[in-house]
Design an enzyme around this catalytic site. Structure first.
Site, PDB file in Angstrom:
ATOM      1  N   THR A 154       0.696  -1.334   0.131  1.00 19.10           N
ATOM      2  CA  THR A 154      -0.096  -0.007   0.016  1.00 19.10           C
ATOM      3  C   THR A 154       0.678   1.173   0.138  1.00 19.10           C
ATOM      4  OG1 THR A 154      -1.529  -1.262   1.310  1.00 19.10           O
ATOM      5  CG2 THR A 154      -1.912   1.223   1.097  1.00 19.10           C
ATOM      6  N   LYS A 157     -12.765  -0.521  18.923  1.00 20.32           N
ATOM      7  CA  LYS A 157     -12.993  -0.515  20.433  1.00 20.32           C
ATOM      8  C   LYS A 157     -13.014   1.031  20.776  1.00 20.32           C
ATOM      9  CE  LYS A 157     -11.285  -1.768  24.891  1.00 20.32           C
ATOM     10  NZ  LYS A 157     -10.466  -2.531  25.644  1.00 20.32           N
ATOM     11  N   HIS A 191     -45.017 -24.057  -3.357  1.00 15.19           N
ATOM     12  CA  HIS A 191     -45.011 -24.224  -1.967  1.00 15.19           C
ATOM     13  C   HIS A 191     -44.155 -25.315  -1.362  1.00 15.19           C
ATOM     14  CE1 HIS A 191     -48.282 -21.199  -1.911  1.00 15.19           C
ATOM     15  NE2 HIS A 191     -49.116 -22.174  -2.378  1.00 15.19           N
ATOM     16  N   ARG A 221     -49.538 -41.842   6.793  1.00 16.91           N
ATOM     17  CA  ARG A 221     -49.204 -42.146   5.522  1.00 16.91           C
ATOM     18  C   ARG A 221     -50.365 -42.530   4.608  1.00 16.91           C
ATOM     19  NH1 ARG A 221     -44.638 -42.237   3.625  1.00 16.91           N
ATOM     20  NH2 ARG A 221     -44.159 -41.527   5.951  1.00 16.91           N
ATOM     21  N   PHE A 247     -41.280 -46.088   5.954  1.00 19.29           N
ATOM     22  CA  PHE A 247     -41.610 -47.275   5.861  1.00 19.29           C
ATOM     23  C   PHE A 247     -43.345 -47.413   5.777  1.00 19.29           C
ATOM     24  CE2 PHE A 247     -40.430 -47.426  10.398  1.00 19.29           C
ATOM     25  CZ  PHE A 247     -41.771 -47.256  11.051  1.00 19.29           C
ATOM     26  N   ASP A 268     -52.173 -51.004   5.232  1.00 15.29           N
ATOM     27  CA  ASP A 268     -53.446 -50.151   4.513  1.00 15.29           C
ATOM     28  C   ASP A 268     -53.090 -49.355   3.365  1.00 15.29           C
ATOM     29  OD1 ASP A 268     -51.944 -48.766   5.999  1.00 15.29           O
ATOM     30  OD2 ASP A 268     -53.578 -48.052   7.363  1.00 15.29           O
ATOM     31  N   ARG A 321     -34.450 -43.809   4.848  1.00 16.20           N
ATOM     32  CA  ARG A 321     -35.554 -43.226   4.911  1.00 16.20           C
ATOM     33  C   ARG A 321     -35.035 -41.532   4.334  1.00 16.20           C
ATOM     34  NH1 ARG A 321     -37.330 -41.917  10.930  1.00 16.20           N
ATOM     35  NH2 ARG A 321     -35.914 -40.432  10.838  1.00 16.20           N
TER      36      ARG A 321
END
Length: 515
Positions: free
Chosen positions: A36, A137, A275, A439, A464, A469, A511
């Site tokens: 500089t 500071k 969304h 689920r 899972f 069902d 998962r």
């Protein structure tokens, strides 16, 4: 007070010659260091070297030059403290009223391909942050500048009154501590990674602001958009907006989801998002076919949504896109003809994101979720399932076509809010059930959405089947195969239902919950 002496030491020298030159014209003595100092001297700016102030040479390749009482006394002395004043006089020291410092380019250094550990360490600035912190500071008396964007205001105030005002000094001091805190956080992160510290005892992150946003999820919430200092290509934070109005908070969230899904595919793919859930995903021989499938998957929900493609948008695809109200289209590029078509729509945002058409193995990175009073940190879900990972658990194995569709659906369900069910056939989603409390509810939504398209489709579940069902419902709708992680204590119930209905069921052992 009047600014009489300034210390300047900058790595980024943009604008510094002009700033220092104006200070010198105002009668400010300029102290400087290393490169500089050489630059200012070459440009005719009066300057004295730091060694003339300290009476000590710069040593150890410049590692030690400003770490000296003559510097830090001049920065830290409380000007209206008689004891401090007496110490300064007794030791022949002088005050430093203005500090202009920016730091060694650590971030830029570690971003370079093949950078060595030694190079990284050499670009950790020690003297710069120390001077900045000392000056900040003591901002009651000292002005400190770390950002070239503040040169103009500082000059304006010095011209007007010889010094900056206290409010300006407070603001600049706050910016300094944010800057040095960010700098240290980046160094800490780099060194932690070098020694394999994944989740250290203190987790400090730093981001830089991209833009203020009009509002957050809702108009009464304030928001801003930030990016990581070393954000990689192929992300929303590094995208180039080619057209359209400013992105909103919800736009960015949705666009990021679209981007994550489209990155799952190496073949031409198009993803439609609403969304933060996919409403349509398609793959094809080209981007046009992929879009036609994504649109056909749910032509209602795509309205007002976001579309992502992993191939250049051509004129034919652009024409179809222009016929729908969309918030954003993101792609690796747009042909000139496509841009001409799409830019006729004033408000649509067009984002160019490099690298989407180049399939690459995704590496996990940390995902941060805020909770009240804290945050959660985890690896991103970058797991890539392969055919070698799956296990057929039914009497009938899936056909080659069913397996192809199952793997396609699995890539999508990974990004659907849990509980999640995706139905797919013919390289496109035909039903998506997202964010349900059970689920069966998610499956019911996906099946109802698919309608007749559920016949001969396949099903993917992010977790899972807790009992049989869901598969019973799927079998009645005509679903022929399913994929799930397995692991329920009632897995045998699901296997039994699948066998009774001639379905193929495969287990992944992984998962993909997405809350």
């Amino acid at each position: 007070m009047t600014i009489r002496r300034a210390l300047i030491s900058v790595s980024d020298k943009a604008g510094i010659v002009e700033f220092a030159g104006e200070l010198a014209k105002l009668g400010v003595e300029i102290i400087s260091t290393g490169g500089t100092q050489s630059l200012l001297k070459d440009k005719g700016v009066p300057v004295i070297g730091i060694s003339e102030v300290t009476g000590f040479p710069e040593i150890m390749d410049g590692r030690v030059k400003t770490l000296h009482p003559a510097v830090h006394s001049g920065l830290l002395a409380v000007r209206d403290n008689e004891e401090h004043q007496e110490s300064m006089k007794k030791l022949g020291l002088d005050y430093i009223d203005l500090v202009i410092v920016n730091l060694y380019p650590f971030a830029e250094t570690i971003a370079k391909p093949g950078v060595t550990y030694e190079d990284a360490i050499e670009n950790i600035d020690i003297g710069g942050p120390t001077m900045l912190r000392s000056a900040a500071k003591n901002h009651a008396f000292v002005t400190v500048v770390v950002d070239a964007a503040d040169y103009g205001q500082v000059l304006e105030e010095v011209r007007a009154g010889g010094d900056t005002n206290l409010e300006t000094r407070k603001r600049l001091a706050a910016k300094v501590f944010r800057h040095t805190g960010s700098y240290d956080a980046l160094i800490g992160d780099y060194l932690s990674k070098q020694v394999g510290e994944v989740f250290p005892e203190r987790y400090t992150v730093t981001y830089e602001k991209v833009q203020e946003l009009r509002y957050g999820e809702n108009p009464h919430q304030k928001a801003a958009f930030y990016r990581k200092p070393l954000a990689e290509a192929g992300t929303i934070t590094t995208s180039e907006q080619l057209h359209g109005k400013e992105l909103s908070y919800n736009n960015i969230n949705d666009a990021n989801t679209a981007l994550l899904i489209v990155k799952e595919f190496s073949e031409p793919a198009v993803v439609a998002i609403k969304h933060m859930n996919p409403c349509g995903v398609g793959i094809g021989v080209n981007v046009l076919e992929a879009f036609q499938k994504a649109h056909a998957a749910d032509p209602t929900s795509i309205f007002g949504g976001i579309v992502a493609a992993n191939r250049t948008i051509d004129a034919a695809t652009a024409q179809l896109l222009s016929e729908i109200f969309l918030e954003i289209i993101l792609a690796p590029d747009f042909s000139p003809e496509a841009l001409e078509i799409l830019t006729k729509k004033k408000n649509i945002r067009l984002l160019k994101i490099s690298g989407l058409d180049q399939a690459a193995e995704r590496q996990p990175e940390h995902v941060i979720t805020s909770v009240e009073g804290g945050m959660l940190v985890q690896d991103s879900d970058a797991y890539q399932l392969t055919e070698a990972d799956i296990e057929v658990v039914t009497e009938r194995a899936p056909s080659d076509e069913e397996l192809k569709q199952l793997l396609f659906a699995w890539k999508v369900v990974k990004h659907v809010k849990s509980n999640a069910i995706v139905l797919a056939s013919n390289d496109m989603t035909v039903g998506v059930g997202a964010g349900q409390m059970n689920r069966v509810g998610a499956a019911k939504i996906a099946i109802e959405q698919a309608g007749e398209k559920a016949v001969a489709s396949v099903l993917a579940s992010d977790a899972f089947f807790p009992m049989g069902d869901t598969l019973e419902m799927a079998a009645k709708a005509g679903v022929t195969a399913a994929i799930h992680p397995g692991g329920s204590i009632k897995d045998e119930d699901s296997i039994r239902v699948a066998n009774e209905n001639g379905m193929a069921l495969i287990k992944t052992g992984v998962r993909h919950f997405k809350h």
